[in-house]
Structure formats: structure tokens, C-alpha cells
Design a protein around this motif. Structure first.
Motif, PDB file in Angstrom:
ATOM      1  N   GLY A  43       0.788  -1.233   0.000  1.00  0.00           N
ATOM      2  CA  GLY A  43       0.000   0.000   0.000  1.00  0.00           C
ATOM      3  C   GLY A  43       0.814   1.273   0.000  1.00  0.00           C
ATOM      4  N   ILE A  44       2.144   1.165   0.023  1.00  0.00           N
ATOM      5  CA  ILE A  44       2.999   2.350   0.029  1.00  0.00           C
ATOM      6  C   ILE A  44       3.274   2.799  -1.411  1.00  0.00           C
ATOM      7  N   ILE A  45       3.265   4.117  -1.623  1.00  0.00           N
ATOM      8  CA  ILE A  45       3.587   4.692  -2.927  1.00  0.00           C
ATOM      9  C   ILE A  45       4.871   5.497  -2.782  1.00  0.00           C
ATOM     10  N   VAL A  46       5.886   5.131  -3.563  1.00  0.00           N
ATOM     11  CA  VAL A  46       7.175   5.810  -3.538  1.00  0.00           C
ATOM     12  C   VAL A  46       7.430   6.419  -4.910  1.00  0.00           C
ATOM     13  N   GLN A  47       7.759   7.706  -4.947  1.00  0.00           N
ATOM     14  CA  GLN A  47       8.118   8.367  -6.195  1.00  0.00           C
ATOM     15  C   GLN A  47       9.434   9.105  -5.997  1.00  0.00           C
ATOM     16  N   VAL A  48      10.305   9.028  -6.977  1.00  0.00           N
ATOM     17  CA  VAL A  48      11.638   9.625  -6.878  1.00  0.00           C
ATOM     18  C   VAL A  48      11.782  10.692  -7.955  1.00  0.00           C
ATOM     19  N   TYR A  49      12.182  11.898  -7.542  1.00  0.00           N
ATOM     20  CA  TYR A  49      12.314  13.033  -8.453  1.00  0.00           C
ATOM     21  C   TYR A  49      13.737  13.581  -8.421  1.00  0.00           C
ATOM     22  N   LYS A  50      14.224  13.975  -9.573  1.00  0.00           N
ATOM     23  CA  LYS A  50      15.468  14.744  -9.667  1.00  0.00           C
ATOM     24  C   LYS A  50      15.411  15.574 -10.942  1.00  0.00           C
ATOM     25  N   ALA A  51      14.844  16.762 -10.799  1.00  0.00           N
ATOM     26  CA  ALA A  51      14.783  17.695 -11.923  1.00  0.00           C
ATOM     27  C   ALA A  51      16.021  18.580 -11.908  1.00  0.00           C
ATOM     28  N   ASP A  52      16.374  19.124 -13.061  1.00  0.00           N
ATOM     29  CA  ASP A  52      17.520  20.027 -13.149  1.00  0.00           C
ATOM     30  C   ASP A  52      17.315  21.211 -12.217  1.00  0.00           C
ATOM     31  N   GLY A  53      18.341  21.522 -11.450  1.00  0.00           N
ATOM     32  CA  GLY A  53      18.272  22.671 -10.564  1.00  0.00           C
ATOM     33  C   GLY A  53      17.475  22.440  -9.300  1.00  0.00           C
ATOM     34  N   GLU A  54      17.086  21.198  -9.029  1.00  0.00           N
ATOM     35  CA  GLU A  54      16.350  20.883  -7.804  1.00  0.00           C
ATOM     36  C   GLU A  54      17.057  19.765  -7.058  1.00  0.00           C
ATOM     37  N   GLU A  55      16.827  19.718  -5.746  1.00  0.00           N
ATOM     38  CA  GLU A  55      17.462  18.704  -4.927  1.00  0.00           C
ATOM     39  C   GLU A  55      16.766  17.352  -5.098  1.00  0.00           C
ATOM     40  N   THR A  57      14.512  14.363  -4.431  1.00  0.00           N
ATOM     41  CA  THR A  57      13.288  14.341  -3.638  1.00  0.00           C
ATOM     42  C   THR A  57      12.612  12.980  -3.751  1.00  0.00           C
ATOM     43  N   ILE A  58      12.189  12.456  -2.618  1.00  0.00           N
ATOM     44  CA  ILE A  58      11.412  11.217  -2.574  1.00  0.00           C
ATOM     45  C   ILE A  58      10.055  11.553  -1.978  1.00  0.00           C
ATOM     46  N   THR A  59       8.977  11.161  -2.661  1.00  0.00           N
ATOM     47  CA  THR A  59       7.651  11.357  -2.078  1.00  0.00           C
ATOM     48  C   THR A  59       7.124  10.018  -1.578  1.00  0.00           C
ATOM     49  N   LEU A  60       6.376  10.092  -0.484  1.00  0.00           N
ATOM     50  CA  LEU A  60       5.864   8.901   0.183  1.00  0.00           C
ATOM     51  C   LEU A  60       4.379   9.097   0.438  1.00  0.00           C
ATOM     52  N   GLY A  61       3.587   8.112   0.027  1.00  0.00           N
ATOM     53  CA  GLY A  61       2.147   8.154   0.260  1.00  0.00           C
ATOM     54  C   GLY A  61       1.613   6.744   0.388  1.00  0.00           C
ATOM     55  N   THR A  62       0.292   6.614   0.383  1.00  0.00           N
ATOM     56  CA  THR A  62      -0.322   5.284   0.473  1.00  0.00           C
ATOM     57  C   THR A  62      -1.458   5.162  -0.525  1.00  0.00           C
ATOM     58  N   ASP A  63      -1.761   3.924  -0.908  1.00  0.00           N
ATOM     59  CA  ASP A  63      -2.885   3.674  -1.806  1.00  0.00           C
ATOM     60  C   ASP A  63      -4.198   4.097  -1.161  1.00  0.00           C
ATOM     61  N   ALA A  64      -4.263   4.014   0.164  1.00  0.00           N
ATOM     62  CA  ALA A  64      -5.501   4.294   0.878  1.00  0.00           C
ATOM     63  C   ALA A  64      -5.721   5.783   1.093  1.00  0.00           C
ATOM     64  N   ASN A  65      -4.672   6.589   0.922  1.00  0.00           N
ATOM     65  CA  ASN A  65      -4.789   8.006   1.231  1.00  0.00           C
ATOM     66  C   ASN A  65      -3.953   8.815   0.241  1.00  0.00           C
ATOM     67  N   HIS A  66      -4.611   9.318  -0.797  1.00  0.00           N
ATOM     68  CA  HIS A  66      -3.921  10.121  -1.797  1.00  0.00           C
ATOM     69  C   HIS A  66      -3.887  11.596  -1.398  1.00  0.00           C
ATOM     70  N   GLU A  67      -4.525  11.942  -0.276  1.00  0.00           N
ATOM     71  CA  GLU A  67      -4.618  13.336   0.132  1.00  0.00           C
ATOM     72  C   GLU A  67      -3.429  13.791   0.970  1.00  0.00           C
ATOM     73  N   ASN A  68      -2.582  12.850   1.397  1.00  0.00           N
ATOM     74  CA  ASN A  68      -1.440  13.202   2.226  1.00  0.00           C
ATOM     75  C   ASN A  68      -0.171  12.595   1.636  1.00  0.00           C
ATOM     76  N   ILE A  69       0.581  13.432   0.919  1.00  0.00           N
ATOM     77  CA  ILE A  69       1.849  13.034   0.334  1.00  0.00           C
ATOM     78  C   ILE A  69       2.961  13.756   1.095  1.00  0.00           C
ATOM     79  N   TYR A  70       4.028  13.025   1.393  1.00  0.00           N
ATOM     80  CA  TYR A  70       5.126  13.604   2.171  1.00  0.00           C
ATOM     81  C   TYR A  70       6.401  13.613   1.337  1.00  0.00           C
TER      82      TYR A  70
END
Length: 337
Positions: A43-55, A57-70
């Protein structure tokens, strides 16, 4: 009118997603490709970001709750003198001039190694390399997330003071508006990375419906999350308020997310025994920064923190929601009848 509002909201969501084209990959149990391979991330959702000029970033959420992403961000490194590690929040220190390295401005790359491991590597950190190796797993509370090894090698201290500390600056904040859930997030592993060795096969097991088995290691590079001993640390935080935990567990809580730094840091020099060094997690509340402060090291620095979603907090929130709905329905029935 409703159709127009829905269209506008849809376009807004698309525009938010397009702003973050730096997404490298994601792990999501609801993703069609993930389901096709019979995988789940509990149920965990992990997304990994690395855009140019940005640090990174890993986002963490759950399948049960799309309203709270960290968002968990790796911001910078710096050296400090006389960093006060006697307290876990808002302590004083002196930053060494010209020692700060902004991780949005150096060469950082994210690489997916398997369906349950990935790395982030940042070169040019004062002539050294900051390596981060992530593995999807769980702790002894049953909370799933990412254990990762911090590895700093070839680092050249700016300060001549042998007592200078090394500080890794991170942040953990709620960021749903900036990084909304997207069901069509990319999740691809190259064909060559699907041809795993034995270690990667173990990593794949961590992404199945069963809890991954923890395996003993022969060195201190990685520690077991399911630690046993006479005095195991209980990092359970279902009743914890946001901020540094008060139970001496080296834990920081932000909503449903938790970050634990309870392992031992080591300075590893070739040909010598690993040397244990002190480290401390300190929250600087004004800047909303998490500092891991390490005492001086000479060779290669290691530590393995843990980032996860607190399942009990999610369950408590869901139970509270159901109770509230029940009360509302009961009130409506009383009014109507």
C-alpha cells in the motif's frame, strides 16, 4: 457548471504533474505494470524526483490516502564547529564558511536497480561523493518504507579543525499540493536490471505481499531493522505529535510519515577495523530542516536511517473518519425520523 469545474480541476492537476517532469520512477501497488508482475508495496507509494536545478526528492504516500503526500528532500551538506548535540531540537552551532554544498547544484543522479532498490549519487560534494542506497523493507513495528545507507567517501574537509563535524541536511514535510498523486506515474525497470543476482532476488521479495525476511549481514554497512536484543528500541509513534519524538528513539514524525535514525555510524578505513563515531538527529524548526550531525571522520562514512509510513496513524485516522461519518448519519436519522 459542474462539468466545467471538473475540467478545470483536471487541467490543474495535469499542470501540477507537468511541473515535476523530473520524476525518475515510482513504485505503486495500484500501477498496472506492478500488478502484472504480481508485486505489491504493502500500500505504500514511492516516487523519486530529480529535476535540473532541484534537490533529490522522494515522495511517500499510500494507496488508501492520496490526500497526504510527504516529501523527503536531500538539501545540502556543511561542516560545523561545536554543534550542540545535547538536545534534539533547535541547538546552536557554528557553520564553517565555504563548506556548504547545495545538492541542487551538484551532479546528483537517481538509478533504479530493481523493483525494491535504488540509489541516489551526488558527485562534487567537496571533492567527495554522497551515495545513498535505498531498499524497500519494514521495521519491527510492521511499518513499510525505505531503509537507506548513507555513504560519504573521498570527502575533503574545508576546516583544518580535527573536531569539525559533518552535517547532512534533509527535510520531511507534507507536500500534497506540490506533488499530487498521479496514477499514471512511471514505473519501469530496464531489462538488464531484471536479471537480478541473489541479493536482488531478496530485494524483490521485499516487494511482495508477504513481509520480507531480514537477513544477517557480515559487516556493519547495513543493520537489520527487526533488531532483537535485551533492550530493543521501540520506535512506534502512533501517539506521537509532529516533531522529534520525546522517547529518546531518534525519531522525527510528520503526519503519517516517520523518520528514524537509531543505527550506529561508522568511519571505515581500508585495512583497519570499522570505527564507531557519534551521530545525532537534530531538528531545526525555524528552517524545518533535519540535520544528521556526524563527528569528524577520516575515510568513508556510513549510517543507515529509515523512512516509513506509520500504519497505526493511518488506521487511527480511518477509524476516526468512520466514527465521524457514523455520528453524522445518526444525527441525520434523528432529524428525519
Amino acid at each position: 457548471m459542474q462539468a466545467t469545474l471538473c475540467l478545470l480541476l483536471g487541467l490543474l492537476t495535469i499542470s501540477h504533474a507537468s511541473e515535476h517532469s523530473g520524476e525518475q520512477f515510482s513504485w505503486d501497488s495500484d500501477d498496472a505494470e506492478t500488478q502484472a508482475h504480481g508485486l505489491t508495496y504493502s500500500g505504500i507509494i514511492v516516487q523519486v524526483y530529480k529535476a535540473d536545478g532541484e534537490e533529490p526528492t522522494i515522495t511517500l504516500g499510500t494507496d488508501a490516502n492520496h490526500e497526504n503526500i510527504y516529501c523527503f528532500k536531500f538539501l545540502r551538506t556543511f561542516e560545523a564547529l561545536e554543534y550542540d548535540m545535547s538536545s534534539a531540537q533547535d541547538t546552536k552551532y557554528e557553520e564553517v564558511p565555504l563548506s556548504s554544498v547545495d545538492l541542487s547544484k551538484v551532479n546528483c543522479t537517481a538509478t533504479e536497480l530493481s523493483t525494491s532498490t535504488f540509489t541516489i549519487s551526488c558527485e562534487g560534494v567537496n571533492d567527495g561523493v554522497l551515495g545513498l542506497h535505498f531498499k524497500f523493507t519494514h521495521d519491527d513495528d510492521g511499518d513499510y518504507g525505505l531503509e537507506y545507507t548513507i555513504k560519504v567517501e573521498d570527502y575533503a574537509f574545508v576546516s583544518d579543525d580535527a573536531a569539525a563535524e559533518f552535517v547532512l541536511v534533509q527535510s520531511l514535510i507534507e507536500c500534497t499540493e506540490k506533488y499530487p498523486y498521479s496514477a499514471d506515474s512511471s514505473s519501469e525497470v530496464s531489462a538488464q536490471n531484471n536479471d537480478f543476482d541473489d541479493d536482488d532476488e531478496d530485494d524483490d521479495d521485499a516487494a511482495t505481499t508477504e513481509k520480507p525476511e531480514d537477513k544477517e549481514t557480515t559487516d556493519n554497512e547495513r543493520r537489520r531493522l527487526d533488531e532483537s536484543g535485551d533492550n530493543p528500541i521501540d520506535s512506534h509513534s502512533s501517539d506521537s505529535a509532529d516533531g522529534i519524538s520525546s522517547d529518546d528513539s531518534n525519531e522525527f514524525d510528520a503526519g503519517f510519515a516517520k523518520y528514524v535514525v537509531d543505527g550506529q555510524a561508522f568511519d571505515k578505513c581500508e585495512g583497519d577495523d570499522d570505527k564507531a563515531i557519534d551521530s545525532e538527529l537534530v531538528y531545526q524548526s525555524e528552517a524545518k530542516e533535519l540535520h544528521i550531525v556526524f563527528t569528524h571522520f577520516n575515510c568513508v562514512l556510513y549510517l543507515d536511517p529509515f523512512l516509513a509510513v506509520d500504519e497505526d496513524k493511518i488506521k487511527d485516522a480511518a477509524n476516526g473518519y468512520h466514527v465521524m461519518i457514523g455520528m453524522i448519519m445518526g444525527f441525520v436519522v434523528m432529524v428525519l425520523f
